[in-house]
Write a protein that holds these residues in place. Sequence first.
Motif, PDB file in Angstrom:
ATOM      1  N   GLU A  32      95.650 -97.114  65.175  1.00 52.49           N
ATOM      2  CA  GLU A  32      96.494 -97.724  66.693  1.00 52.49           C
ATOM      3  C   GLU A  32      97.837 -98.234  66.237  1.00 52.49           C
ATOM      4  O   GLU A  32      97.267 -99.752  65.998  1.00 52.49           O
ATOM      5  CB  GLU A  32      94.989 -98.519  67.646  1.00 52.49           C
ATOM      6  CG  GLU A  32      94.161 -97.706  67.852  1.00 52.49           C
ATOM      7  CD  GLU A  32      92.904 -98.196  68.107  1.00 52.49           C
ATOM      8  OE1 GLU A  32      92.849 -99.205  68.558  1.00 52.49           O
ATOM      9  OE2 GLU A  32      91.594 -98.084  68.578  1.00 52.49           O
ATOM     10  N   SER A  33      98.520 -98.200  67.205  1.00 52.61           N
ATOM     11  CA  SER A  33      99.935 -98.960  66.411  1.00 52.61           C
ATOM     12  C   SER A  33      99.939 -99.676  67.642  1.00 52.61           C
ATOM     13  O   SER A  33      99.271 -99.627  68.898  1.00 52.61           O
ATOM     14  CB  SER A  33     101.041 -97.670  66.211  1.00 52.61           C
ATOM     15  OG  SER A  33     102.631 -99.127  65.818  1.00 52.61           O
ATOM     16  N   ARG A  34     100.280-100.915  67.079  1.00 45.90           N
ATOM     17  CA  ARG A  34     100.914-102.175  68.162  1.00 45.90           C
ATOM     18  C   ARG A  34     102.068-102.866  68.263  1.00 45.90           C
ATOM     19  O   ARG A  34     101.942-103.397  67.131  1.00 45.90           O
ATOM     20  CB  ARG A  34      99.291-103.480  68.379  1.00 45.90           C
ATOM     21  CG  ARG A  34      98.190-103.140  69.359  1.00 45.90           C
ATOM     22  CD  ARG A  34      97.170-104.403  69.694  1.00 45.90           C
ATOM     23  NE  ARG A  34      97.237-105.841  70.133  1.00 45.90           N
ATOM     24  CZ  ARG A  34      97.153-106.405  70.146  1.00 45.90           C
ATOM     25  NH1 ARG A  34      95.754-106.942  69.571  1.00 45.90           N
ATOM     26  NH2 ARG A  34      97.064-107.507  70.695  1.00 45.90           N
ATOM     27  N   ILE A  35     103.303-103.153  69.675  1.00 46.75           N
ATOM     28  CA  ILE A  35     103.600-103.791  69.058  1.00 46.75           C
ATOM     29  C   ILE A  35     103.529-105.242  69.731  1.00 46.75           C
ATOM     30  O   ILE A  35     102.579-105.668  70.809  1.00 46.75           O
ATOM     31  CB  ILE A  35     104.537-103.815  70.414  1.00 46.75           C
ATOM     32  CG1 ILE A  35     105.262-101.918  69.733  1.00 46.75           C
ATOM     33  CG2 ILE A  35     106.158-104.710  69.939  1.00 46.75           C
ATOM     34  CD1 ILE A  35     106.252-101.701  68.504  1.00 46.75           C
ATOM     35  N   LEU A  36     103.714-106.851  69.007  1.00 45.91           N
ATOM     36  CA  LEU A  36     103.244-107.919  69.379  1.00 45.91           C
ATOM     37  C   LEU A  36     104.163-108.669  69.624  1.00 45.91           C
ATOM     38  O   LEU A  36     105.279-108.933  68.644  1.00 45.91           O
ATOM     39  CB  LEU A  36     102.051-108.548  68.687  1.00 45.91           C
ATOM     40  CG  LEU A  36     101.577-107.829  67.476  1.00 45.91           C
ATOM     41  CD1 LEU A  36     100.233-108.227  66.301  1.00 45.91           C
ATOM     42  CD2 LEU A  36     100.057-107.640  68.696  1.00 45.91           C
ATOM     43  N   ARG A  37     104.349-109.821  70.039  1.00 45.69           N
ATOM     44  CA  ARG A  37     105.354-110.390  70.271  1.00 45.69           C
ATOM     45  C   ARG A  37     105.377-111.488  69.828  1.00 45.69           C
ATOM     46  O   ARG A  37     104.210-111.880  70.137  1.00 45.69           O
ATOM     47  CB  ARG A  37     105.408-111.020  72.323  1.00 45.69           C
ATOM     48  CG  ARG A  37     105.857-110.021  72.983  1.00 45.69           C
ATOM     49  CD  ARG A  37     106.061-110.565  74.577  1.00 45.69           C
ATOM     50  NE  ARG A  37     104.540-110.970  74.312  1.00 45.69           N
ATOM     51  CZ  ARG A  37     103.460-110.968  75.384  1.00 45.69           C
ATOM     52  NH1 ARG A  37     104.072-110.453  76.766  1.00 45.69           N
ATOM     53  NH2 ARG A  37     102.870-111.625  76.192  1.00 45.69           N
ATOM     54  N   ALA A  38     106.613-112.880  69.981  1.00 43.63           N
ATOM     55  CA  ALA A  38     106.096-113.653  69.285  1.00 43.63           C
ATOM     56  C   ALA A  38     105.030-114.351  69.284  1.00 43.63           C
ATOM     57  O   ALA A  38     104.883-115.046  70.451  1.00 43.63           O
ATOM     58  CB  ALA A  38     107.196-114.760  68.644  1.00 43.63           C
ATOM     59  N   GLY A  39     104.150-114.784  68.896  1.00 44.09           N
ATOM     60  CA  GLY A  39     102.868-116.269  69.347  1.00 44.09           C
ATOM     61  C   GLY A  39     101.775-115.581  69.617  1.00 44.09           C
ATOM     62  O   GLY A  39     100.633-116.004  70.244  1.00 44.09           O
ATOM     63  N   ASP A  40     101.882-114.179  69.733  1.00 48.57           N
ATOM     64  CA  ASP A  40     100.935-113.239  70.647  1.00 48.57           C
ATOM     65  C   ASP A  40      99.625-113.298  68.916  1.00 48.57           C
ATOM     66  O   ASP A  40      99.870-112.696  68.025  1.00 48.57           O
ATOM     67  CB  ASP A  40     100.979-111.328  70.747  1.00 48.57           C
ATOM     68  CG  ASP A  40     101.585-111.414  71.921  1.00 48.57           C
ATOM     69  OD1 ASP A  40     101.737-112.523  72.113  1.00 48.57           O
ATOM     70  OD2 ASP A  40     101.854-109.921  71.625  1.00 48.57           O
ATOM     71  N   VAL A  41      98.209-113.513  69.946  1.00 46.44           N
ATOM     72  CA  VAL A  41      96.804-113.499  68.260  1.00 46.44           C
ATOM     73  C   VAL A  41      96.740-112.275  68.305  1.00 46.44           C
ATOM     74  O   VAL A  41      96.182-111.934  69.937  1.00 46.44           O
ATOM     75  CB  VAL A  41      95.747-114.585  68.965  1.00 46.44           C
ATOM     76  CG1 VAL A  41      94.913-114.958  68.238  1.00 46.44           C
ATOM     77  CG2 VAL A  41      96.721-115.799  69.808  1.00 46.44           C
ATOM     78  N   LEU A  42      96.526-112.072  67.367  1.00 46.35           N
ATOM     79  CA  LEU A  42      95.780-110.967  66.851  1.00 46.35           C
ATOM     80  C   LEU A  42      93.549-111.404  67.193  1.00 46.35           C
ATOM     81  O   LEU A  42      93.254-110.006  67.550  1.00 46.35           O
ATOM     82  CB  LEU A  42      95.958-110.210  65.641  1.00 46.35           C
ATOM     83  CG  LEU A  42      97.259-108.917  64.968  1.00 46.35           C
ATOM     84  CD1 LEU A  42      97.714-109.293  63.638  1.00 46.35           C
ATOM     85  CD2 LEU A  42      96.972-107.868  65.320  1.00 46.35           C
TER      86      LEU A  42
END
Length: 154
Positions: A32-42
Motif C-alpha cells: 500500500e503506497s501512502r503520501i505523508l505530509r511533514a508531521g504526519d505520524v505513521l
Amino acid sequence: MALDEDMALLARQPLLSLMDRDALRLLAFAAESRILRAGDVLFRAGEPSDGAVLVVSGAVALTMQDDGKPASEIVGPGALIGELALFTSVPRQVTAIAREPTQVMRLPRSVMRRVLGESPDSAEAIAAAIGDRLRGFVGELSAVQEALSAIDRK
C-alpha cells in the motif's frame, strides 16, 4: 509507481532480496503506497504492529518517546522500518513521524504470510537468514556476558 520499480525497491532490502521474483511481484502488488505530509505520524511507540514500512522518498524521524526531544534517528529512502513486524506481532518500538513530504510503501504482515505460503523457496531462504541473524545475536550476547563476568571477577 510502476510494479517493476516497486519490486526493485523491495529487492534492495537484504531480507526481501532473498525472495524469488514471483514472490517479490506479489508483495509489491499488494503493498500500500501512502503520501505523508511533514508531521504526519505513521505509528506511535507501543502500538501493535501489523507490518513494515519502506521509505520510498522523503524522511522519517524515529523517536523512542513523544516528549518533543530531537529524534533518535532520521531515516530516508530505502529504509525499512519495523522489519520484524513482517513476521510477528510486536509492539512498535519507536514513534515514526514524517519530517517532510514523504512517500512510503506499507507491507502488511498478512500479505507477507500469504506470499511466503505460496513461495516455499522464498520462505526457506528468509527463515535461514533469520536463523543466521539469531545465531549472530546470541554470539554477541555471549561475548557481552563474558565481558560482564570478567568485570565482576575483578
